[in-house]
Design a protein around this motif. Sequence first.
Motif, PDB file in Angstrom:
ATOM      1  N   ALA A 273      -3.380   3.812 -11.480  1.00 18.84           N
ATOM      2  CA  ALA A 273      -2.948   4.601 -10.315  1.00 18.84           C
ATOM      3  C   ALA A 273      -3.838   4.263  -9.116  1.00 18.84           C
ATOM      4  O   ALA A 273      -3.364   4.155  -7.974  1.00 18.84           O
ATOM      5  CB  ALA A 273      -3.027   6.079 -10.636  1.00 18.84           C
ATOM      6  N   MET A 274      -5.132   4.060  -9.404  1.00 15.33           N
ATOM      7  CA  MET A 274      -6.086   3.724  -8.345  1.00 15.33           C
ATOM      8  C   MET A 274      -5.700   2.390  -7.683  1.00 15.33           C
ATOM      9  O   MET A 274      -5.603   2.285  -6.463  1.00 15.33           O
ATOM     10  CB  MET A 274      -7.480   3.623  -8.981  1.00 15.33           C
ATOM     11  N   LEU A 275      -5.429   1.393  -8.535  1.00 14.82           N
ATOM     12  CA  LEU A 275      -5.089   0.069  -8.016  1.00 14.82           C
ATOM     13  C   LEU A 275      -3.770   0.104  -7.232  1.00 14.82           C
ATOM     14  O   LEU A 275      -3.662  -0.481  -6.155  1.00 14.82           O
ATOM     15  CB  LEU A 275      -5.011  -0.939  -9.171  1.00 14.82           C
ATOM     16  N   TRP A 276      -2.806   0.792  -7.803  1.00 15.93           N
ATOM     17  CA  TRP A 276      -1.500   0.883  -7.145  1.00 15.93           C
ATOM     18  C   TRP A 276      -1.653   1.521  -5.760  1.00 15.93           C
ATOM     19  O   TRP A 276      -1.128   1.002  -4.768  1.00 15.93           O
ATOM     20  CB  TRP A 276      -0.540   1.696  -8.017  1.00 15.93           C
ATOM     21  N   SER A 277      -2.402   2.615  -5.707  1.00 14.44           N
ATOM     22  CA  SER A 277      -2.603   3.307  -4.433  1.00 14.44           C
ATOM     23  C   SER A 277      -3.345   2.401  -3.459  1.00 14.44           C
ATOM     24  O   SER A 277      -3.018   2.355  -2.272  1.00 14.44           O
ATOM     25  CB  SER A 277      -3.411   4.588  -4.639  1.00 14.44           C
ATOM     26  N   PHE A 278      -4.334   1.661  -3.980  1.00 15.24           N
ATOM     27  CA  PHE A 278      -5.115   0.762  -3.119  1.00 15.24           C
ATOM     28  C   PHE A 278      -4.209  -0.297  -2.493  1.00 15.24           C
ATOM     29  O   PHE A 278      -4.247  -0.536  -1.289  1.00 15.24           O
ATOM     30  CB  PHE A 278      -6.231   0.091  -3.942  1.00 15.24           C
ATOM     31  N   ILE A 279      -3.373  -0.908  -3.324  1.00 16.05           N
ATOM     32  CA  ILE A 279      -2.485  -1.965  -2.816  1.00 16.05           C
ATOM     33  C   ILE A 279      -1.499  -1.382  -1.798  1.00 16.05           C
ATOM     34  O   ILE A 279      -1.267  -1.966  -0.737  1.00 16.05           O
ATOM     35  CB  ILE A 279      -1.746  -2.672  -3.980  1.00 16.05           C
ATOM     36  N   ARG A 280      -0.940  -0.232  -2.120  1.00 18.73           N
ATOM     37  CA  ARG A 280       0.032   0.385  -1.215  1.00 18.73           C
ATOM     38  C   ARG A 280      -0.593   0.731   0.141  1.00 18.73           C
ATOM     39  O   ARG A 280       0.092   0.766   1.150  1.00 18.73           O
ATOM     40  CB  ARG A 280       0.619   1.667  -1.840  1.00 18.73           C
ATOM     41  N   ASN A 281      -1.911   0.990   0.130  1.00 15.26           N
ATOM     42  CA  ASN A 281      -2.589   1.322   1.389  1.00 15.26           C
ATOM     43  C   ASN A 281      -3.168   0.119   2.115  1.00 15.26           C
ATOM     44  O   ASN A 281      -3.757   0.270   3.182  1.00 15.26           O
ATOM     45  CB  ASN A 281      -3.721   2.319   1.107  1.00 15.26           C
ATOM     46  N   HIS A 282      -3.062  -1.079   1.511  1.00 11.81           N
ATOM     47  CA  HIS A 282      -3.611  -2.279   2.158  1.00 11.81           C
ATOM     48  C   HIS A 282      -2.582  -3.405   2.143  1.00 11.81           C
ATOM     49  O   HIS A 282      -2.862  -4.513   1.709  1.00 11.81           O
ATOM     50  CB  HIS A 282      -4.897  -2.738   1.432  1.00 11.81           C
ATOM     51  N   LEU A 283      -1.403  -3.090   2.620  1.00 10.34           N
ATOM     52  CA  LEU A 283      -0.317  -4.074   2.555  1.00 10.34           C
ATOM     53  C   LEU A 283      -0.524  -5.258   3.501  1.00 10.34           C
ATOM     54  O   LEU A 283      -0.036  -6.345   3.256  1.00 10.34           O
ATOM     55  CB  LEU A 283       1.031  -3.407   2.849  1.00 10.34           C
ATOM     56  N   LYS A 284      -1.251  -5.043   4.559  1.00 11.99           N
ATOM     57  CA  LYS A 284      -1.431  -6.120   5.547  1.00 11.99           C
ATOM     58  C   LYS A 284      -2.803  -6.799   5.358  1.00 11.99           C
ATOM     59  O   LYS A 284      -3.503  -7.100   6.311  1.00 11.99           O
ATOM     60  CB  LYS A 284      -1.308  -5.557   6.967  1.00 11.99           C
ATOM     61  N   GLN A 285      -3.199  -6.988   4.119  1.00  8.85           N
ATOM     62  CA  GLN A 285      -4.505  -7.580   3.834  1.00  8.85           C
ATOM     63  C   GLN A 285      -4.359  -8.694   2.799  1.00  8.85           C
ATOM     64  O   GLN A 285      -3.340  -8.805   2.127  1.00  8.85           O
ATOM     65  CB  GLN A 285      -5.447  -6.507   3.262  1.00  8.85           C
ATOM     66  N   LYS A 286      -5.432  -9.463   2.665  1.00  3.49           N
ATOM     67  CA  LYS A 286      -5.475 -10.491   1.620  1.00  3.49           C
ATOM     68  C   LYS A 286      -6.534 -10.054   0.609  1.00  3.49           C
ATOM     69  O   LYS A 286      -7.708  -9.877   0.982  1.00  3.49           O
ATOM     70  CB  LYS A 286      -5.827 -11.835   2.246  1.00  3.49           C
ATOM     71  N   ILE A 287      -6.100  -9.869  -0.623  1.00  2.00           N
ATOM     72  CA  ILE A 287      -6.965  -9.203  -1.610  1.00  2.00           C
ATOM     73  C   ILE A 287      -7.036 -10.023  -2.906  1.00  2.00           C
ATOM     74  O   ILE A 287      -6.022 -10.567  -3.355  1.00  2.00           O
ATOM     75  CB  ILE A 287      -6.389  -7.796  -1.952  1.00  2.00           C
ATOM     76  N   ILE A 288      -8.218 -10.070  -3.514  1.00  2.00           N
ATOM     77  CA  ILE A 288      -8.318 -10.609  -4.889  1.00  2.00           C
ATOM     78  C   ILE A 288      -8.712  -9.451  -5.796  1.00  2.00           C
ATOM     79  O   ILE A 288      -9.646  -8.706  -5.485  1.00  2.00           O
ATOM     80  CB  ILE A 288      -9.387 -11.706  -5.041  1.00  2.00           C
ATOM     81  N   VAL A 289      -7.991  -9.318  -6.910  1.00  2.00           N
ATOM     82  CA  VAL A 289      -8.303  -8.258  -7.871  1.00  2.00           C
ATOM     83  C   VAL A 289      -8.734  -8.922  -9.172  1.00  2.00           C
ATOM     84  O   VAL A 289      -7.986  -9.714  -9.753  1.00  2.00           O
ATOM     85  CB  VAL A 289      -7.065  -7.364  -8.121  1.00  2.00           C
TER      86      VAL A 289
END
Length: 789
Positions: A273-289
């Motif tokens: 849930a944490m990861l999902w929320s994080f991604i949903r709140n950073h849609l305009k970013q470039k992220i490595i998980v």
Amino acid sequence: MTMADKKKVKAYVKKKRTPQSKIIEELQSKYNTIDVAKAIKFSNLPLSKSTLKGLTENNYVEMTDIQRQSIGLALQGNDILGAAKTGSGKTLAFLIPVLEILYCKQWTRLDGLGALVITPTRELAYQIYETLRKVGQYHDISAGLVIGGKDLKFEKKRMDQCNIIICTPGRLLQHMDENPLFDCINMQILVLDEADRCLDMGFERTMNSIIENLPSKRQTLLFSATQTKSVKDLARLSLKDPLYVSVHEHSAHTTPESLQQSYITCSLEDKIAMLWSFIRNHLKQKIIVFFSSCKQVKYMYEAFCRLRPGVSLLALYGTLHQLRRMSIYESFCKKQHAVLFATDIAARGLDFPAINWVVQMDCPEDVNAYIHRAGRTARFKSNGESLLVLLPSEETMVERLKQRKIPINMIKINPSKLQSPHRKLEALLARDVTLKETAQRAFVAYVKSVFLMKDKEIFNVHALNTDAYAKSLGLAFSPRIRFLQKMQKQMAINNNVKTERETDKVSIDSSNDSEQEDNGNNSDKNDILDIPDIKNSETKNTIKNTAVLQFDDSDDDDILTIKRKNIDVDDIPIMENDDKRNKKKPLTKVALAKKILKKKIIPNKKIMFNDEGQELIDSAKVKMSELAREYENEVDSGINIEIAKQVLREEDQFDKQRFRAKIREKHKEEKRKLKAAKKAEASEEEEDADDEEMENANNDDISDGESSDGPDLSWLPDPDKIYGKQRNTDDEASSASEFEEKSEEESTVHRSSKRKLVTQENKIRKKQKVSDVDNLQADEELALQLLQN
Ligand code: ADP
Ligand code: MG
């Protein structure tokens, strides 16, 4: 000679007058006078024109600290241990000396291999190769990329033409062993990028074999953000008075200053849930998980793709095909906004441009792993943020990070604000069995990765709420964690053995710090395996048992079929030889079936009883003959054709009897009905003959349909006519045969002929009635005549 020809000759003579050797001499003479404090630009260094041109064309003008301090020393021919933060330009710090040294030695294609660059992962090798191609484009030197997953035959043919080879250890060793064209006798420089990783246990055996094959007279350059200082490692490489160049040793922090670091503690079941929320709140970013195993990456990628978060998702892990790996790597490089789920194959050296966030969903195995993962962002003057997700049981990691001068702050999340994709995941898994299996594998892989971590102060597999975790993945039930149960049993056994031995006052300590883990026999696979490596060189704890863990689970993970020696098993002692006698085999379906067979229990058998409680035998379903029963009870596998034939013959007799009995019953019933009809007729008053005929015909029809309870079998051909008559000699058989003859006639009566029979009877009856009427008429005539007279 024409004027034009004269000019050509002049030009040729002119060229000859400025020999390359003189330029080289000039450059080399300046090596010892390099002033590190004054050298700011590459052009301040005595570098060849080709190198400088390549650098400026790619916008490399000013040097970074590590480049300034190490290039000069390397040009002088020193062995170097280079240490600098992630993203500080270490690649050029070794590539420039490589190009310059070969240039100064006037290396040509005919001289063969001049420099070897070894890196731990294929993507990193590819990245270095690309940088070399850009910077070295004006040199007449050839370079080759030698990594696993590529066309080996193609590589083999061209190996002898390469002056610089960028490679991964496993593939290089393969060429050394198999390729007659591979010759490194002239090699001048050996470079290990991410040197501490190349020299750790994962690659130990491969690296030892490679080093054995290399000429001892060479220059060696080692680079890493977490440089090895291990005397043993340096001895393995037989370095000569290496210079330790650590540009950030005295800086306030080990990680880049532009990197903002934070951590959260989060229960295992809230992670998704944490990861999902994080991604949903950073849609305009470039992220490595980062995750700790391939199977987790695979599942999270597949599941999140279906949930459509609103940003492109990519996944990079070792078990992917090499071409896929390459295309994913390149596509993530190009993307502006995207999320890359990855294992630690992406943790070291990779220079993805413009990463905003690095999220470490699973705790890294140690501080070095943390530094490298976080170092994928905030590279070379750019900013970046890093988030570490820890379980409450893993919080000790924060202390370790702070001890290593890593500034990290805690941030809190409001669990009520988390958006949980739990219900959607459950629905997805209910629909898709393959995805469910992927989730199950991910679950087991995660638990295993925690179990295999060396630092037992941080990683405690027993602290995991596995049921809740399974649910959070969308699984209805927790998959079985067989290896853990196995281990627990072994622990119990070991504890028993320990106490026994302690009472016997026998020491079981077998400390073995010197020998390293032995799983590097094909180390190129290591980047495929994504195994968090377990180092023992700097361990302070004594190893109480030398353990070999070998998992052969059927739902095998990439980390399952590994052998690891010298794992610190203070907490989890494991015996090398299993006490097989104490092992209980799991009850398989086959074993269960065999058990039932042995007990002679016939499964799914329906037994009927009459009112008196006696068993009713359905002769149609049960074998009647003695022989058949005997044959059935034989446990022998296979079919004995001869006996089976005999059994069929015997059973056939019983079948015929049953058939005849049925026919007899049917005819009895018909006769009974006929009689009843006659009686009814007799009692009836005179009726119209035609009507009567009709009625009888109807009755006959009805009686035909309801003659017996069972189905009408009269239309069946006589089995004896098909199989031939078999007359038995005994009394029973002869009595049966008597009946046989009778019933033979009866059984051949068909419905139509029966109807004919009945109608004939009616006609007789009608005739009788007609004759009765005639008699009456005669009597009347007689009476009339008498009256007339
Ligand atoms: P490291 O190996 O230390 O992690 P890299 O060699 O991958 O760092 O370099 C990080 C980034 O910095 C790369 O994108 C590289 O192109 C860039 N870079 C390196 N040196 C210079 C320089 N002198 N000038 C400009 N950019 C540089
Ligand atoms: Mg690097």
